[in-house]
Motif scaffolding. Structure first.
Motif, PDB file in Angstrom:
ATOM      1  N   TYR A  30      -3.577   3.613   6.099  1.00 18.05           N
ATOM      2  CA  TYR A  30      -3.057   4.271   5.234  1.00 18.05           C
ATOM      3  C   TYR A  30      -3.379   5.711   4.572  1.00 18.05           C
ATOM      4  O   TYR A  30      -3.366   5.967   3.632  1.00 18.05           O
TER       5      TYR A  30
ATOM      6  N   VAL B 267       0.792  -1.230  -0.064  1.00 13.04           N
ATOM      7  CA  VAL B 267      -0.104   0.188   0.090  1.00 13.04           C
ATOM      8  C   VAL B 267       0.918   1.300  -0.013  1.00 13.04           C
ATOM      9  O   VAL B 267       1.757   1.563   0.985  1.00 13.04           O
TER      10      VAL B 267
ATOM     11  N   LEU C  73      -7.878  -0.286   4.848  1.00 14.84           N
ATOM     12  CA  LEU C  73      -6.956   0.730   4.522  1.00 14.84           C
ATOM     13  C   LEU C  73      -6.854   1.767   5.097  1.00 14.84           C
ATOM     14  O   LEU C  73      -6.098   2.825   4.966  1.00 14.84           O
TER      15      LEU C  73
ATOM     16  N   LEU D 102     -11.601  -4.187  -0.931  1.00 19.79           N
ATOM     17  CA  LEU D 102     -10.665  -3.076  -0.567  1.00 19.79           C
ATOM     18  C   LEU D 102     -11.482  -1.778  -0.091  1.00 19.79           C
ATOM     19  O   LEU D 102     -12.315  -1.302  -0.760  1.00 19.79           O
TER      20      LEU D 102
ATOM     21  N   VAL E 279      -2.062   0.826  -4.616  1.00 18.86           N
ATOM     22  CA  VAL E 279      -1.531  -0.544  -4.198  1.00 18.86           C
ATOM     23  C   VAL E 279      -1.148  -1.384  -5.498  1.00 18.86           C
ATOM     24  O   VAL E 279      -1.275  -0.976  -6.656  1.00 18.86           O
TER      25      VAL E 279
ATOM     26  N   ALA F 264      -6.438   6.297   3.893  1.00 17.10           N
ATOM     27  CA  ALA F 264      -7.385   6.121   3.111  1.00 17.10           C
ATOM     28  C   ALA F 264      -8.577   7.050   2.922  1.00 17.10           C
ATOM     29  O   ALA F 264      -8.708   7.498   1.777  1.00 17.10           O
TER      30      ALA F 264
END
Length: 162
Positions: free
Chosen positions: A98, A64, A95, A81, A158, A100
């Motif tokens: 990260y 990622v 995610l 995802l 990703v 997201a």
């Protein structure tokens, strides 16, 4: 609704990128891009080696963003995802850690489907889109994934290996 200043398309509130022309909608957000040569892509892919020899049967390695350490998961018939939800999804690859949300990843953004020893992806109507090799995916259409191909979920990239 947010009106695109370039093509005048009406986009849903919260969308970062115009779904019609790809222009950045939020004036407070700068989206930087860069041209990638074949050697740039090879260099990016070559640093993704931490999973080698570590994948279980039907295993996936998902790198990622700029991470050199992958998420290792076992491929099921379906994996989603996205970001954390109030109601747990058993197939969610979360995610959130990260950035997201900031990167435009929807709660249910895209689905990975594993069948006949092949991996496929489809966008599930996400606000900011799913991109494969720089091309926006049409929602709900299956696209075959080649190991290491960059997949962008909104602005979060990703790399998936299997």
């Amino acid at each position: 609704m947010i009106k695109c200043p370039v093509c005048s398309h009406e986009n849903p509130d919260g969308e970062l990128i115009c779904s019609s022309c790809g222009h950045a909608l939020d004036r407070n957000t700068t989206i930087t891009t860069r041209n990638l040569s074949v050697s740039d892509i090879k260099a990016e892919v070559s640093k993704h080696e931490a999973h080698l020899g570590k994948l279980p049967p039907n295993g996936l390695a998902i790198y990622v963003g700029q991470s050199n350490e992958p998420l290792i998961v076992t491929a099921k018939e379906r994996l989603t995802l996205g970001r954390r939800r109030d109601v747990a999804l058993p197939d969610l690859i979360d995610l959130t850690a990260y950035n997201a949300y900031r990167m435009g990843v929807s709660r249910n953004h895209a689905v990975l489907t594993y069948k006949d020893k092949r991996l496929y992806i489809h966008d599930v109507g996400s606000v900011n889109g799913t991109w494969l090799n720089g091309q926006r995916l049409k929602p709900y259409e299956l696209y075959a994934l080649t190991p290491g191909t960059p997949v962008s979920l909104g602005q979060l990239t990703v790399y998936i290996y299997y």
